[in-house]
Scaffold this active site. Sequence first.
Site, PDB file in Angstrom:
ATOM      1  N   GLY A 232       0.818  -1.200   0.000  1.00  0.00           N
ATOM      2  CA  GLY A 232       0.000   0.000   0.000  1.00  0.00           C
ATOM      3  C   GLY A 232       0.851   1.248   0.000  1.00  0.00           C
ATOM      4  O   GLY A 232       2.038   1.197   0.299  1.00  0.00           O
ATOM      5  N   PRO A 233       0.215   2.373  -0.320  1.00  0.00           N
ATOM      6  CA  PRO A 233       0.961   3.639  -0.354  1.00  0.00           C
ATOM      7  C   PRO A 233       1.470   4.008   1.041  1.00  0.00           C
ATOM      8  O   PRO A 233       0.973   3.455   2.028  1.00  0.00           O
ATOM      9  CB  PRO A 233      -0.066   4.656  -0.845  1.00  0.00           C
ATOM     10  N   PRO A 234       2.436   4.913   1.109  1.00  0.00           N
ATOM     11  CA  PRO A 234       2.989   5.291   2.409  1.00  0.00           C
ATOM     12  C   PRO A 234       1.912   5.889   3.324  1.00  0.00           C
ATOM     13  O   PRO A 234       0.997   6.559   2.850  1.00  0.00           O
ATOM     14  CB  PRO A 234       4.022   6.370   2.070  1.00  0.00           C
ATOM     15  N   GLY A 235       2.045   5.600   4.604  1.00  0.00           N
ATOM     16  CA  GLY A 235       1.168   6.226   5.590  1.00  0.00           C
ATOM     17  C   GLY A 235      -0.197   5.605   5.717  1.00  0.00           C
ATOM     18  O   GLY A 235      -1.078   6.152   6.364  1.00  0.00           O
ATOM     19  N   GLY A 237      -0.808   2.752   7.123  1.00  0.00           N
ATOM     20  CA  GLY A 237      -0.922   1.943   8.337  1.00  0.00           C
ATOM     21  C   GLY A 237      -0.382   0.533   8.209  1.00  0.00           C
ATOM     22  O   GLY A 237      -0.779  -0.337   8.968  1.00  0.00           O
ATOM     23  N   THR A 239       2.789  -0.557   8.753  1.00  0.00           N
ATOM     24  CA  THR A 239       3.604  -0.841   9.932  1.00  0.00           C
ATOM     25  C   THR A 239       2.707  -1.014  11.148  1.00  0.00           C
ATOM     26  O   THR A 239       2.894  -1.928  11.956  1.00  0.00           O
ATOM     27  CB  THR A 239       4.598   0.310  10.161  1.00  0.00           C
ATOM     28  N   GLU A 455      -5.880  34.570  -7.330  1.00  0.00           N
ATOM     29  CA  GLU A 455      -6.666  33.520  -6.658  1.00  0.00           C
ATOM     30  C   GLU A 455      -8.141  33.602  -7.039  1.00  0.00           C
ATOM     31  O   GLU A 455      -8.781  32.576  -7.262  1.00  0.00           O
ATOM     32  CB  GLU A 455      -6.511  33.618  -5.136  1.00  0.00           C
TER      33      GLU A 455
HETATM   34  P1  ADP Z   1       2.984   2.856   6.616  1.00  0.00           P
HETATM   35  O1  ADP Z   1       3.821   1.868   7.329  1.00  0.00           O
HETATM   36  O2  ADP Z   1       1.912   2.247   5.785  1.00  0.00           O
HETATM   37  O3  ADP Z   1       3.761   3.860   5.837  1.00  0.00           O
HETATM   38  P2  ADP Z   1       2.346   3.612   9.281  1.00  0.00           P
HETATM   39  O4  ADP Z   1       1.786   2.341   9.778  1.00  0.00           O
HETATM   40  O5  ADP Z   1       3.731   3.914   9.676  1.00  0.00           O
HETATM   41  O6  ADP Z   1       2.204   3.706   7.712  1.00  0.00           O
HETATM   42  O7  ADP Z   1       1.379   4.791   9.724  1.00  0.00           O
HETATM   43  C1  ADP Z   1       1.847   5.946  10.323  1.00  0.00           C
HETATM   44  C2  ADP Z   1       0.859   6.458  11.343  1.00  0.00           C
HETATM   45  O8  ADP Z   1      -0.339   6.881  10.729  1.00  0.00           O
HETATM   46  C3  ADP Z   1       0.439   5.402  12.324  1.00  0.00           C
HETATM   47  O9  ADP Z   1       1.301   5.352  13.404  1.00  0.00           O
HETATM   48  C4  ADP Z   1      -0.953   5.848  12.734  1.00  0.00           C
HETATM   49  O10 ADP Z   1      -0.891   6.801  13.757  1.00  0.00           O
HETATM   50  C5  ADP Z   1      -1.456   6.524  11.507  1.00  0.00           C
HETATM   51  N1  ADP Z   1      -2.292   5.620  10.715  1.00  0.00           N
HETATM   52  C6  ADP Z   1      -2.035   5.207   9.460  1.00  0.00           C
HETATM   53  N2  ADP Z   1      -2.997   4.409   9.013  1.00  0.00           N
HETATM   54  C7  ADP Z   1      -3.895   4.282  10.008  1.00  0.00           C
HETATM   55  C8  ADP Z   1      -5.121   3.556  10.148  1.00  0.00           C
HETATM   56  N3  ADP Z   1      -5.615   2.804   9.152  1.00  0.00           N
HETATM   57  N4  ADP Z   1      -5.770   3.672  11.312  1.00  0.00           N
HETATM   58  C9  ADP Z   1      -5.307   4.434  12.312  1.00  0.00           C
HETATM   59  N5  ADP Z   1      -4.161   5.111  12.248  1.00  0.00           N
HETATM   60  C10 ADP Z   1      -3.453   5.066  11.105  1.00  0.00           C
HETATM   61 ZN    ZN Z   2      -2.289  29.967  -8.981  1.00  0.00          ZN
HETATM   62 MG    MG Z   3       5.871   1.853   7.376  1.00  0.00          MG
END
Ligand code: ADP
Ligand code: ZN
Ligand code: MG
Length: 644
Positions: A232-235, A237, A239, A455
């Site tokens: 999945g894309p970064p961020g 969840g 990890t 704008e």
């Molecule tokens: P990834 O590993 O996919 O890049 P992470 O698991 O590190 O993303 O997510 C970073 C933070 O974003 C987590 O610690 C959490 O606080 C928040 N987060 C991301 N996805 C979720 C989710 N599905 N539910 C709740 N919190 C999330």
């Molecule tokens: Zn502009």
């Molecule tokens: Mg990660």
Amino acid sequence: MRNPASPGNPLSSQKKNGPEKKLPEGFFGSPWQLLLQVLVALLLVWLWQESVQRTTVTTIPYSAFLDKLAKKEIVECTITPEEIQGKMVAPAPAKKEGETKKAETTALFRTVRVEDPNLVAQLQSAHTTYSSVRPSLLSQLIFSWILPIGIFFLIWVGLSRWMTRGAGYSLLNVGKSRARLVAEEGTGVSFEDVAGCQEAKYELQEVVDFLKSPDRYRALGAKIPKGVLLIGPPGTGKTLLARAVAGEAHVAFFSLSGSEFVEMFVGVGASRVRDLFAQAKGRAPCIIFIDELDAIGRQRGVRIAMGHDEQEQTLNQLLVEMDGFDPNEGIILLAATNRPDILDRALMRPGRFDRHVLVDLPDAQGREAILKVHARGKPLASDANLQDIAHATAGMSGADLANLMNEAALLAARRKAHLVEQADLLEALEKVVAGPERRSLQLAEEEKRRVAYHEVGHALVAAATPGADPVRKVSIIPRGRGALGYTLQLPPAQQYLFTRTQLLAKIRCAMGGRAAEEIIFGEVSTGAENDLEVGTTLARQMVCLYGMSESVGLAHLIPSRPGLTEVPGVDGHAEYSGETARLVDLEVQRILEKAYGDAKAILQKERKTLEEVTAELLKKETLDAAAFLALLPESAKQPLAAPQ
Ligand code: ADP
Ligand code: ZN
Ligand code: MG
């Protein structure tokens, strides 16, 4: 409008693992320094002992000792295996006049022991108090073993650190796994902390069940997948999910990032992999989590500048280890990546990472759930509407939403309020989307006017263009890095597909700012750079990737991009002829020019509205959706024509 002096897209949030932990240096700065320090210390101790003993303790030959013993001049003595120490009657000092004679003075003495079986008898007959000490086991151990070993160890550590200082880590640590072992009870994260990815949780529930009661699965002969790959894309969840699996199953969690395997020395990564699996086998049931798997799992045979052999060896070792364990031992391998396309195919083979769990960007419902998770412990005012925020945050990841909630709480705290209000949430949303406000940035009156027209130009074009995202806010408060003003347009709902009309509408809206500047000032400025970039990128994608240009046709044209050389078959050259390239350029040009012409036509027609809205914006600095729409006459809401 953006200030071209400071490029960078405030939307793109890059998350990277923290910097490699550096071992503290300094104390072991140079082994020679250390060696010198130790030697000097030893020398000092020795000198001190010597001098103390020299001045207070008289060393006498054994014969003299026997002599004195016979003369009963030995008052008391202690016998150790090597020497005899004690008190003797002091030899009378040369007397000076006027000095009173002391009856008896004693002096300390010591003598080296000579093998003498009669010693005890002689001591007895001289009525001397005598005793013997046995050197304590502890001090013997310390002096004869621990101290020398310790000194050599220190010297060795110092030397090896000094030698590998350039390499950044000690020889002692080479090949040692840096797996972080989390306490037995797992990670403390549960599935409740992860929202908006029901399917992923559902898939992973099976892994949790297996780790909790493996016997049930064994009894049925069911094979649990060895490796589960979170994609999945970064961020989003990934990890977090992996940690939640360990937390739910209450098992140990070995976590390592792919980049931690790949080191400077060939073979180090491989030995780390070996070590990791060996450690994990001792702690089964457990989870091994390899984050950013693409760092080692990159396709082999694809040349990247450096560390190529190392990466390949590490990957090979990982494959070997994966084949070498039986998941029924209770070890589950989890990995995460956002680049499944570049992973080596051997990794995906059955028996390896054959279970793929997709962790995608959350939809509106998921976003609301994530916002709720992160609203825990943050008291919300009754007007706070998370559903509203969820709708306005299409395309944001879980990490972005977590950030948004935190920003809102920070803003509320700054107001010294007790509750987080909707206004805080909206403000946080803007902050996350466009960067923090920079009210301190003072624009000259003339520049401010230009930004305002620019704008409002965007906003008016958006209002009159079918398929354009509705305007949520127009502002001339500088924000983030380089944005002097901005027009916030958000889609009414999550969108997965864009029609041709919608894309053309986006391009047209992007051109609105520059068009307004040209109409009002008769001259353009550098402020439209970012708009042109957005427009050009979209136009090129329409032509090359989506087959949305009649003259170029249906071909999917991969332009030459240095980053794409990893794709097999594409080695830096565009896969089309120069003729096509020229056609593409012309087509992109045509789309942009058409969009610009349309935008200009809209603004020319609504020039009066442009003036009025801009005057209002200059007064208020920001206009929200309602205020903006209230200023528009009916004519300005009429679509000029759908973009073509
Ligand atoms: P990834 O590993 O996919 O890049 P992470 O698991 O590190 O993303 O997510 C970073 C933070 O974003 C987590 O610690 C959490 O606080 C928040 N987060 C991301 N996805 C979720 C989710 N599905 N539910 C709740 N919190 C999330
Ligand atoms: Zn502009
Ligand atoms: Mg990660």
